[in-house]
Design a protein around this motif. Structure first.
Motif, PDB file in Angstrom:
ATOM      1  N   PRO A  92      -2.792  14.148   3.033  1.00 50.41           N
ATOM      2  CA  PRO A  92      -4.084  13.680   2.520  1.00 50.41           C
ATOM      3  C   PRO A  92      -3.937  12.352   1.778  1.00 50.41           C
ATOM      4  O   PRO A  92      -3.068  12.201   0.913  1.00 50.41           O
ATOM      5  N   GLY A  93      -4.756  11.384   2.146  1.00 50.62           N
ATOM      6  CA  GLY A  93      -4.748  10.071   1.493  1.00 50.62           C
ATOM      7  C   GLY A  93      -3.885   9.034   2.171  1.00 50.62           C
ATOM      8  O   GLY A  93      -3.911   7.862   1.787  1.00 50.62           O
ATOM      9  N   GLU A  94      -3.122   9.419   3.198  1.00 48.75           N
ATOM     10  CA  GLU A  94      -2.247   8.473   3.875  1.00 48.75           C
ATOM     11  C   GLU A  94      -2.910   7.909   5.135  1.00 48.75           C
ATOM     12  O   GLU A  94      -3.768   8.541   5.750  1.00 48.75           O
ATOM     13  N   VAL A  95      -2.464   6.706   5.514  1.00 48.61           N
ATOM     14  CA  VAL A  95      -2.900   6.088   6.765  1.00 48.61           C
ATOM     15  C   VAL A  95      -1.672   5.507   7.460  1.00 48.61           C
ATOM     16  O   VAL A  95      -0.690   5.143   6.807  1.00 48.61           O
ATOM     17  N   TYR A  96      -1.749   5.419   8.779  1.00 44.14           N
ATOM     18  CA  TYR A  96      -0.644   4.839   9.517  1.00 44.14           C
ATOM     19  C   TYR A  96      -0.688   3.308   9.432  1.00 44.14           C
ATOM     20  O   TYR A  96      -1.741   2.700   9.267  1.00 44.14           O
ATOM     21  N   ASN A  97       0.495   2.732   9.553  1.00 38.30           N
ATOM     22  CA  ASN A  97       0.652   1.285   9.418  1.00 38.30           C
ATOM     23  C   ASN A  97       0.142   0.564  10.669  1.00 38.30           C
ATOM     24  O   ASN A  97       0.718   0.682  11.745  1.00 38.30           O
ATOM     25  N   ALA A  98      -0.939  -0.178  10.529  1.00 38.58           N
ATOM     26  CA  ALA A  98      -1.437  -1.029  11.613  1.00 38.58           C
ATOM     27  C   ALA A  98      -1.113  -2.495  11.354  1.00 38.58           C
ATOM     28  O   ALA A  98      -0.848  -3.252  12.287  1.00 38.58           O
ATOM     29  N   ASN A  99      -1.138  -2.892  10.078  1.00 37.51           N
ATOM     30  CA  ASN A  99      -0.991  -4.320   9.770  1.00 37.51           C
ATOM     31  C   ASN A  99       0.395  -4.856  10.073  1.00 37.51           C
ATOM     32  O   ASN A  99       0.542  -5.993  10.535  1.00 37.51           O
ATOM     33  N   GLY A 100       1.427  -4.066   9.806  1.00 33.37           N
ATOM     34  CA  GLY A 100       2.772  -4.540  10.114  1.00 33.37           C
ATOM     35  C   GLY A 100       2.943  -4.832  11.587  1.00 33.37           C
ATOM     36  O   GLY A 100       3.341  -5.942  11.974  1.00 33.37           O
ATOM     37  N   PRO A 101       2.667  -3.856  12.475  1.00 37.64           N
ATOM     38  CA  PRO A 101       2.759  -4.142  13.909  1.00 37.64           C
ATOM     39  C   PRO A 101       1.818  -5.254  14.357  1.00 37.64           C
ATOM     40  O   PRO A 101       2.186  -6.070  15.216  1.00 37.64           O
ATOM     41  N   LEU A 102       0.619  -5.311  13.791  1.00 33.68           N
ATOM     42  CA  LEU A 102      -0.335  -6.342  14.189  1.00 33.68           C
ATOM     43  C   LEU A 102       0.192  -7.731  13.854  1.00 33.68           C
ATOM     44  O   LEU A 102       0.224  -8.629  14.708  1.00 33.68           O
ATOM     45  N   ILE A 103       0.621  -7.932  12.619  1.00 41.50           N
ATOM     46  CA  ILE A 103       1.062  -9.266  12.191  1.00 41.50           C
ATOM     47  C   ILE A 103       2.334  -9.682  12.930  1.00 41.50           C
ATOM     48  O   ILE A 103       2.443 -10.803  13.438  1.00 41.50           O
ATOM     49  N   SER A 104       3.302  -8.782  13.003  1.00 43.99           N
ATOM     50  CA  SER A 104       4.575  -9.160  13.641  1.00 43.99           C
ATOM     51  C   SER A 104       4.377  -9.420  15.124  1.00 43.99           C
ATOM     52  O   SER A 104       4.964 -10.366  15.680  1.00 43.99           O
ATOM     53  N   ALA A 105       3.545  -8.616  15.796  1.00 46.54           N
ATOM     54  CA  ALA A 105       3.305  -8.835  17.224  1.00 46.54           C
ATOM     55  C   ALA A 105       2.518 -10.118  17.457  1.00 46.54           C
ATOM     56  O   ALA A 105       2.789 -10.859  18.415  1.00 46.54           O
ATOM     57  N   TRP A 106       1.542 -10.396  16.604  1.00 41.36           N
ATOM     58  CA  TRP A 106       0.764 -11.630  16.742  1.00 41.36           C
ATOM     59  C   TRP A 106       1.674 -12.843  16.575  1.00 41.36           C
ATOM     60  O   TRP A 106       1.578 -13.812  17.337  1.00 41.36           O
ATOM     61  N   GLU A 108       8.449  -6.188   5.735  1.00 37.39           N
ATOM     62  CA  GLU A 108       8.910  -5.294   4.670  1.00 37.39           C
ATOM     63  C   GLU A 108       7.721  -4.509   4.118  1.00 37.39           C
ATOM     64  O   GLU A 108       6.635  -5.063   3.918  1.00 37.39           O
ATOM     65  N   ALA A 109       7.926  -3.221   3.909  1.00 35.33           N
ATOM     66  CA  ALA A 109       6.919  -2.409   3.223  1.00 35.33           C
ATOM     67  C   ALA A 109       6.994  -2.684   1.729  1.00 35.33           C
ATOM     68  O   ALA A 109       8.077  -2.834   1.160  1.00 35.33           O
ATOM     69  N   LEU A 110       5.826  -2.731   1.087  1.00 28.37           N
ATOM     70  CA  LEU A 110       5.752  -3.136  -0.320  1.00 28.37           C
ATOM     71  C   LEU A 110       4.992  -2.084  -1.104  1.00 28.37           C
ATOM     72  O   LEU A 110       3.821  -1.798  -0.808  1.00 28.37           O
ATOM     73  N   ALA A 111       5.654  -1.499  -2.085  1.00 32.57           N
ATOM     74  CA  ALA A 111       5.007  -0.481  -2.927  1.00 32.57           C
ATOM     75  C   ALA A 111       4.029  -1.137  -3.895  1.00 32.57           C
ATOM     76  O   ALA A 111       4.161  -2.310  -4.250  1.00 32.57           O
ATOM     77  N   ASP A 112       3.037  -0.361  -4.311  1.00 33.46           N
ATOM     78  CA  ASP A 112       2.058  -0.849  -5.290  1.00 33.46           C
ATOM     79  C   ASP A 112       2.635  -0.719  -6.698  1.00 33.46           C
ATOM     80  O   ASP A 112       2.189   0.095  -7.525  1.00 33.46           O
ATOM     81  N   ASP A 113       3.615  -1.548  -6.967  1.00 35.94           N
ATOM     82  CA  ASP A 113       4.331  -1.500  -8.241  1.00 35.94           C
ATOM     83  C   ASP A 113       4.645  -2.924  -8.657  1.00 35.94           C
ATOM     84  O   ASP A 113       5.112  -3.730  -7.835  1.00 35.94           O
ATOM     85  N   GLU A 114       4.386  -3.281  -9.911  1.00 35.60           N
ATOM     86  CA  GLU A 114       4.547  -4.654 -10.368  1.00 35.60           C
ATOM     87  C   GLU A 114       5.952  -5.165 -10.128  1.00 35.60           C
ATOM     88  O   GLU A 114       6.139  -6.287  -9.636  1.00 35.60           O
ATOM     89  N   ARG A 115       6.951  -4.388 -10.483  1.00 32.64           N
ATOM     90  CA  ARG A 115       8.331  -4.845 -10.310  1.00 32.64           C
ATOM     91  C   ARG A 115       8.667  -5.046  -8.831  1.00 32.64           C
ATOM     92  O   ARG A 115       9.308  -6.037  -8.465  1.00 32.64           O
ATOM     93  N   ALA A 116       8.243  -4.098  -8.001  1.00 31.06           N
ATOM     94  CA  ALA A 116       8.542  -4.202  -6.578  1.00 31.06           C
ATOM     95  C   ALA A 116       7.858  -5.424  -5.968  1.00 31.06           C
ATOM     96  O   ALA A 116       8.465  -6.174  -5.192  1.00 31.06           O
ATOM     97  N   GLY A 141       0.815  -1.212   0.000  1.00 29.53           N
ATOM     98  CA  GLY A 141       0.000   0.000   0.000  1.00 29.53           C
ATOM     99  C   GLY A 141       0.844   1.255   0.000  1.00 29.53           C
ATOM    100  O   GLY A 141       1.540   1.528   0.981  1.00 29.53           O
ATOM    101  N   ASP A 142       0.784   2.024  -1.093  1.00 27.35           N
ATOM    102  CA  ASP A 142       1.522   3.289  -1.148  1.00 27.35           C
ATOM    103  C   ASP A 142       1.007   4.287  -0.126  1.00 27.35           C
ATOM    104  O   ASP A 142       1.715   5.235   0.236  1.00 27.35           O
ATOM    105  N   GLU A 143      -0.225   4.077   0.332  1.00 30.11           N
ATOM    106  CA  GLU A 143      -0.822   5.015   1.287  1.00 30.11           C
ATOM    107  C   GLU A 143      -0.397   4.743   2.723  1.00 30.11           C
ATOM    108  O   GLU A 143      -0.679   5.538   3.628  1.00 30.11           O
ATOM    109  N   VAL A 144       0.291   3.633   2.966  1.00 26.25           N
ATOM    110  CA  VAL A 144       0.635   3.221   4.327  1.00 26.25           C
ATOM    111  C   VAL A 144       1.982   3.811   4.729  1.00 26.25           C
ATOM    112  O   VAL A 144       2.986   3.625   4.042  1.00 26.25           O
ATOM    113  N   ILE A 145       1.992   4.548   5.851  1.00 22.20           N
ATOM    114  CA  ILE A 145       3.243   5.117   6.341  1.00 22.20           C
ATOM    115  C   ILE A 145       3.411   4.738   7.813  1.00 22.20           C
ATOM    116  O   ILE A 145       2.445   4.349   8.480  1.00 22.20           O
ATOM    117  N   GLU A 146       4.642   4.858   8.308  1.00 18.48           N
ATOM    118  CA  GLU A 146       4.903   4.558   9.704  1.00 18.48           C
ATOM    119  C   GLU A 146       4.515   5.743  10.585  1.00 18.48           C
ATOM    120  O   GLU A 146       4.619   6.907  10.175  1.00 18.48           O
TER     121      GLU A 146
END
Length: 403
Positions: free
Chosen positions: A195-209, A221-229, A183-188
């Motif tokens: 505008p358009g950004e959200v804080y990262n909940a899934n990374g902390p949630l998954i790693s802590a779980w 790892e953060a993953l950009a919305d890009d085919e090559r990435a 998600g390009d909109e996900v930031i730490e």
């Protein structure tokens, strides 16, 4: 494509899971791992006749005539001896809890039951043979079976195995897990949102779980919305891990790239879209000896799939005899609305009432993008599909969120 039913999804995931190799670990490193072979006691328990109390070891026959006044011999504390001590006939010896019973003694009298003067003890009651003794092997004999294969080891298991002289255990290797948060909109957290950004909940949630569940070989790892990435990260993850967990990018949008890029790399689709709410767009694929589980982007959906399907996958990979999630029954303490098209997972707080009944208290804020109720909930209830409202008092299955 029709939706996959929850129980069918469990079966498909079990069938697709790679099996992990067996490894031998020192006991201290084996917490939360699953046994790969039977475990047996390496010694008798107790390993010798020992005192169950602080007191005095003696021959019970010396207390038949009361009061019995016995001279004191040596003191025996817990610890090693070059040989088993010997009690002189007609004597008593000071002994502490866990101390080895000397040859010639067959009972222990508690220290509060005697009077002591100088080098003697005075006993005013008959002491039966075997009193306050722990006999060698009374709990377990050497070679006794302790734990079956397929058991996840907890702290109690480790204590039991340690006392039984088990130094190493054969277990399934812990899975190597890679987490890709798309998600390009996900930031730490730590800087203002644009505008358009959200804080990262899934990374902390998954790693802590995962950490809470006993998994340490985890990278995020953060993953950009890009085919090559996406392709590059998935390719690396497939070659370096046993389980890849992604969040986001598995729905039907133009930038939902997880499934198409994984399949370009040779991944075989196992399932996509489960008849559940929340968490419908779950994607599962297999690439060689690696399982990919593409979780939806909404954190409420991520949590449901972690507790349900990721739990099933991890337990299956580790050859747990009864793979989770563990399903229990409880009684609703508030009404919940069913869905006509899909089964629902409803977040609840569990509480045992005065009658010993497990109560399931539904909470507000159930939408898949909402997490504010996580300070209050610890389980989810599985609500069958239907065009109805299930009233308080309904009996329903539930499972722990593993938080």
């Amino acid at each position: 494509m029709s939706l996959v039913e929850i129980d069918q999804a469990y079966a498909l995931i079990e069938h697709a899971c790679p099996k992990l190799p067996e490894v031998a670990l020192e006991l201290a490193q084996a917490l939360n791992r699953v046994t790969a072979a039977p475990l047996t006691s390496q010694c008798d328990l107790p390993p010798f006749d020992q005192s169950a109390m602080d007191g005095y070891a003696l021959n019970a026959a010396d207390t038949t005539r009361l009061p019995a006044r016995l001279p004191l011999a040596q003191t025996i504390a817990a610890g090693a001896h070059d040989s088993v001590p010997v009690l002189k006939a007609g004597h008593a010896c000071r002994i502490y809890t866990g101390g080895i019973i000397p040859n010639g003694a067959n009972a222990v009298v508690r220290q509060e039951w005697v009077q002591r003067d100088d080098a003697h003890v005075v006993i005013d009651r008959n002491i039966p043979v075997g009193h306050d003794l722990r006999r060698q092997g009374e709990e377990l004999s050497k070679g006794a079976h302790l734990i079956d294969p397929g058991r996840r080891l907890n702290a109690g298991h480790l204590a039991m195995l340690g006392m039984a002289g088990v130094a190493t255990v054969k277990v399934q290797r812990a899975p190597r897990i890679r987490v890709l948060v798309s998600g390009d909109e996900v930031i730490e957290a730590g800087r203002p949102l644009r505008p358009g950004e959200v804080y990262n909940a899934n990374g902390p949630l998954i790693s802590a779980w995962l950490q809470r569940s006993g998994y340490s070989d985890v990278s995020v790892e953060a993953l950009a919305d890009d085919e090559r990435a996406v392709s590059h990260s998935l390719d690396s993850a497939f070659s370096e891990s046993d389980l890849v967990l992604t969040s986001g990018g598995v729905s039907v949008g133009d930038r939902d790239l997880i499934a198409p890029e994984a399949e370009k790399l040779g991944a075989r689709r196992i399932l996509w879209k489960v008849a559940q709410k929340p968490g419908k767009p779950l994607y599962v694929a297999q690439k060689d000896q690696c399982l990919l589980m593409g979780l939806p982007g909404n954190p409420g959906s991520v949590l449901v799939n972690l507790a349900s399907f990721v739990r099933r996958a991890l337990d299956t990979m580790e050859a747990q005899a009864e793979p989770g999630p563990a399903i229990k029954m409880g009684v609703l303490r508030g009404s919940v609305k069913a869905d006509a098209a899909r089964e629902c997972w409803v977040r609840v707080r569990t509480e045992i009432d005065a009658n010993g009944v497990m109560g399931l208290h539904p909470q507000t804020g159930q939408a898949s993008h909402m997490l504010s109720n996580l300070a209050r909930v610890d389980a989810i209830v599985r609500v069958p599909r239907g065009d109805t409202v299930l009233p308080a008092g309904s009996l329903l299955p539930w499972l722990s969120l593993g938080l």
